[in-house]
Design an enzyme around this catalytic site. Structure first.
Site, PDB file in Angstrom:
ATOM      1  N   SER A 140       2.382   9.172  -8.861  1.00 50.19           N
ATOM      2  CA  SER A 140       3.799   9.384  -9.180  1.00 50.19           C
ATOM      3  C   SER A 140       4.497  10.176  -8.073  1.00 50.19           C
ATOM      4  CB  SER A 140       3.930  10.148 -10.504  1.00 50.19           C
ATOM      5  OG  SER A 140       3.413   9.358 -11.555  1.00 50.19           O
ATOM      6  N   GLU A 172       3.406   0.555 -10.937  1.00 44.82           N
ATOM      7  CA  GLU A 172       4.784   0.481 -10.422  1.00 44.82           C
ATOM      8  C   GLU A 172       5.671   1.520 -11.105  1.00 44.82           C
ATOM      9  OE1 GLU A 172       6.356  -3.075  -9.053  1.00 44.82           O
ATOM     10  OE2 GLU A 172       4.444  -4.127  -9.011  1.00 44.82           O
ATOM     11  N   GLY A 210       0.808  -1.219   0.000  1.00 48.77           N
ATOM     12  CA  GLY A 210       0.000   0.000   0.000  1.00 48.77           C
ATOM     13  C   GLY A 210       0.836   1.262   0.000  1.00 48.77           C
ATOM     14  N   LEU A 211       1.123   1.747  -1.199  1.00 50.43           N
ATOM     15  CA  LEU A 211       1.888   2.989  -1.321  1.00 50.43           C
ATOM     16  C   LEU A 211       1.011   4.084  -1.952  1.00 50.43           C
ATOM     17  CD1 LEU A 211       4.684   4.493  -1.204  1.00 50.43           C
ATOM     18  CD2 LEU A 211       5.112   3.620  -3.509  1.00 50.43           C
ATOM     19  N   THR A 212       0.416   3.764  -3.119  1.00 53.21           N
ATOM     20  CA  THR A 212      -0.358   4.747  -3.875  1.00 53.21           C
ATOM     21  C   THR A 212      -1.647   5.134  -3.152  1.00 53.21           C
ATOM     22  OG1 THR A 212       0.536   3.885  -5.933  1.00 53.21           O
ATOM     23  CG2 THR A 212      -1.517   5.099  -6.097  1.00 53.21           C
ATOM     24  N   GLU A 213      -2.023   6.379  -3.295  1.00 55.86           N
ATOM     25  CA  GLU A 213      -3.268   6.874  -2.680  1.00 55.86           C
ATOM     26  C   GLU A 213      -4.126   7.538  -3.756  1.00 55.86           C
ATOM     27  OE1 GLU A 213      -2.236   9.442   0.565  1.00 55.86           O
ATOM     28  OE2 GLU A 213      -1.323   7.801   1.711  1.00 55.86           O
ATOM     29  N   ASN A 237      -4.944  10.505  -4.163  1.00 50.00           N
ATOM     30  CA  ASN A 237      -4.366  11.764  -4.629  1.00 50.00           C
ATOM     31  C   ASN A 237      -2.842  11.762  -4.662  1.00 50.00           C
ATOM     32  OD1 ASN A 237      -6.894  13.097  -4.952  1.00 50.00           O
ATOM     33  ND2 ASN A 237      -7.016  13.224  -2.719  1.00 50.00           N
TER      34      ASN A 237
END
Lengths: 383, 266
Positions: free
Chosen positions: A132, A363, A124-127, A129
């Site tokens: 990149s 990714e 879980g990295l991307t949110e 908002n």
């Protein structure tokens, strides 16, 4: 330089190819159509130790090298990118990352169970908002006694709705930028942790993609992965693993596109001969062959660097950028070979074409790969 | 229980195998090799017997050094040991010499309870080596086995079903015995990564003519009474002649054509 495949790499490749042919391919179209998570396949992969290929033997794996790891991703990707995605996240983003950054207790607790498929992991990295621009994440982790309290949402998380553990990145210091991010191993059964599956994707329809919603999720301090404030480094190193299997999966998928197009072109007769004998078709095949072989060599070079244990961020970004764009070129041409039949669901090329598209997006988009590659050479960051 | 499985490495059934029209042999260069498909069932059955009755599975193959790959595949599936019988002196073996060589290898392994072979190899297609081997080893044999019903180790007895043209035959015989198996007998397993690792680490002893003993004139070319005189691909069928035109005319032409070839005589 030695371009020969070793005996054990060949045996792993053969085994996964056989598994993919017998146990995955026959169900891929139906799972895609019904957006059905392939639990049976995941279970069998666990039993055969496939998730543990690259995991050291002392942590319950097979102790094979990184090229064998790429070959697994390739052979899975050749028949079903959804399954390949499950493998990539489970092994590259989660297990290898815990292995690299975890303390002995964490490694013993999680890695063998990930290697055997007993538990599934997600990353879980991307949110919603923050894509990149990962440093702009809004999830927070606030210290509270022996725990941290995590709040925030994570978006487009592969395996999100089916995982037992999640690697979660959250800000422990909002004012410290990249140095304010910390990585946590979060049990998805913790109160306050919920997920929402995302449907109607263009591709990877049988892999689970979800949004993670965390409301006052209490995580013990012992679940901090790496050091507090070093989470961004953990995330970037995880992506060095993840992008590797994405690139390998692209080579596999491109090979799958090529194989079905070849079969069709040799059988389909127009103007009195198989279309494989027409010059403009042959041009497409030649282009595909060159593209696939170039991609495969880039991937294996990264594997070689990983085996040596030397830094490979630049090379893995080169491979990921090239292979993800390459698989879209190859899928386009392979579908073109099929003519109208390629536009229907009658042949797997239609699914392959849709599955190819994600690779330049996740990714790290192709644009982000380019910025990393150029930055490594020029020494000036564009972001 | 001591189980021996005989296997052969053959060109992949998916490969387009071509023949050397001058030497009269298969062109094996650049052709992917696999375990003879029928032998995969033999390996699987050997492993299942081990799982059911305990014991040890040894796979044995006669072939060039690269046949080691086939033995590694068998080890990856779960066989315990492997032996390769390889020697320049074995080259040119027909089924008689092959059975002879294998029999010496198996004798060297000591006392055994059962030998399992695939019913035939997909390259030579003779189905002779299994029965020939039983003869050389003086073992009772059950060919074309589709199911092993029971092995009674106490009474030293095996009961098996064998496929015959009109149905299934149930046969019992005393151990030690040799069986050849058909594809109905099982579904060969996919190896797991741990057994692959074990297989890659395994040392495979290579036994040559000196190791086996025996009479040099019974090995290889010298020990092979049958020789392949010629091997060829049948020429592709030529298109026939189509007689066109009105029916009475066409029939007349057809009668003439058949009469001139002495096929009919009206």
């Amino acid at each position: 330089m030695n371009f020969d495949i070793t005996e054990e790499q060949q045996m792993i490749k053969n085994m996964v190819a056989e598994f993919a042919e017998k146990e995955i391919a026959p169900f891929a179209a139906e799972n895609d159509l019904e957006e059905k998570f392939p639990w049976d396949i995941v279970k069998k992969m666990g039993e055969l130790g496939i998730f543990g290929t690259v995991i050291p033997e002392e942590y319950g794996g097979g102790g094979f090298d990184y090229i064998a790891h790429a070959m697994v991703a390739e052979e899975l990707g050749r028949v079903d990118s959804s399954v390949r995605g499950i493998y990539s996240v489970q092994v590259s983003l989660v297990a290898l990352t815990v292995l690299k950054w975890g303390n002995e207790e964490q490694k013993k607790k999680y890695v063998p169970r990930l290697a055997s498929g007993e538990i599934l992991g997600c990353f879980g990295l991307t949110e919603p908002n923050s894509g990149s621009d990962a440093v702009s994440m809004q999830a927070t982790a606030v210290e509270d006694g022996d725990s941290y309290i995590i709040n925030g949402n994570k978006m487009w998380i592969t395996n999100g709705g089916v995982a037992d553990i999640a690697l979660i990145f959250a800000k422990t210091d909002k004012n410290a930028g990249a140095r304010g991010i910390t990585a946590f191993i979060v049990d998805t059964k913790t109160p306050g942790f919920s997920t929402r599956d995302i449907h109607q994707k263009l591709g990877l329809r049988s892999s689970n993609t979800a949004e993670l919603i965390m409301t006052d999720v209490r995580v013990p301090k012992e679940n901090v992965l790496g050091e507090v404030g070093k989470g961004f480094k953990v995330a970037m190193s995880a992506l060095d693993f993840g992008r590797y299997t994405v690139a390998a999966g692209c080579v596999g998928l491109a090979q799958g596109c090529y194989d079905v197009a070849k079969k069709y072109a040799l059988e389909r007769v127009q103007f009195g001969k198989p279309i494989a004998g027409h010059q403009l078709i042959q041009e497409m095949f030649a282009d595909m062959i060159v593209d696939i072989e170039a991609g495969r060599l880039l991937v294996y070079r990264v594997g070689h660097l990983k085996n040596k244990g030397v830094p490979n961020t630049r090379e893995v970004c080169v491979a990921k950028l090239f292979c993800s764009e390459m698989v879209n070129r190859v899928a386009y041409k392979a579908l073109q070979v099929f003519g109208g039949y390629g536009f229907s669901g009658e042949f797997p090329i239609e699914r392959y074409y849709r599955d190819a598209r994600i690779n330049t997006l996740y990714e790290g988009t192709s644009q982000i790969q380019k910025l990393i590659i150029a930055n490594k050479d020029l020494g000036i960051s564009a972001f | 229980m001591k189980i021996v499985v005989c296997i052969k490495q053959v060109p992949s059934t998916e490969a387009r195998v071509q023949m050397d029209p001058i030497k009269g042999t298969l062109i094996r260069e650049g052709v992917e090799s696999v375990v003879n498909p029928f032998d995969e069932y033999a390996i699987e059955e050997g492993i299942r017997l081990k799982e059911r009755y305990g014991g040890e599975v040894t796979v044995i193959s006669m072939g060039p050094p690269q046949a080691r790959e086939a033995l590694k595949t068998a080890l990856a599936m779960g066989a315990d040991k492997a032996v390769l019988l390889s020697d320049r002196a074995f080259a040119g073996s027909d089924t008689l010499a092959t059975a002879y060589t294998l029999s010496l290898g198996i004798k060297k392994l000591g006392d055994i309870d059962i030998v399992i072979c695939g019913k035939q190899a997909t390259d030579g297609d003779t189905a002779q080596v299994g029965p020939g081997l039983a003869q050389r080893l003086n073992l009772r044999q059950i060919t074309y086995v589709s199911k092993i019903r029971e092995i009674n180790l106490k009474n030293r007895k095996i009961t098996a079903e064998r496929l015959i043209e009109s149905g299934t035959q149930v046969v019992s015989t005393a151990l030690p015995a040799l069986i050849t198996v058909v594809k109905d007998i099982n579904q060969p397993r996919i190896p797991n990564i741990f057994s692959i690792k074990k297989a890659t680490r395994a040392e495979i002893p290579v036994w040559g003519m000196q190791d086996l003993g025996g009479d040099p004139k019974d090995f290889g070319f010298d020990g092979s009474p049958t020789q392949v005189v010629r091997i060829f691909t049948p020429p592709p069928r030529q298109g026939g002649e189509i007689i066109q035109g009105e029916v009475p005319e066409a029939v007349a032409k057809l009668i003439e054509a058949l009469t001139s070839r002495n096929i009919i005589n009206l």
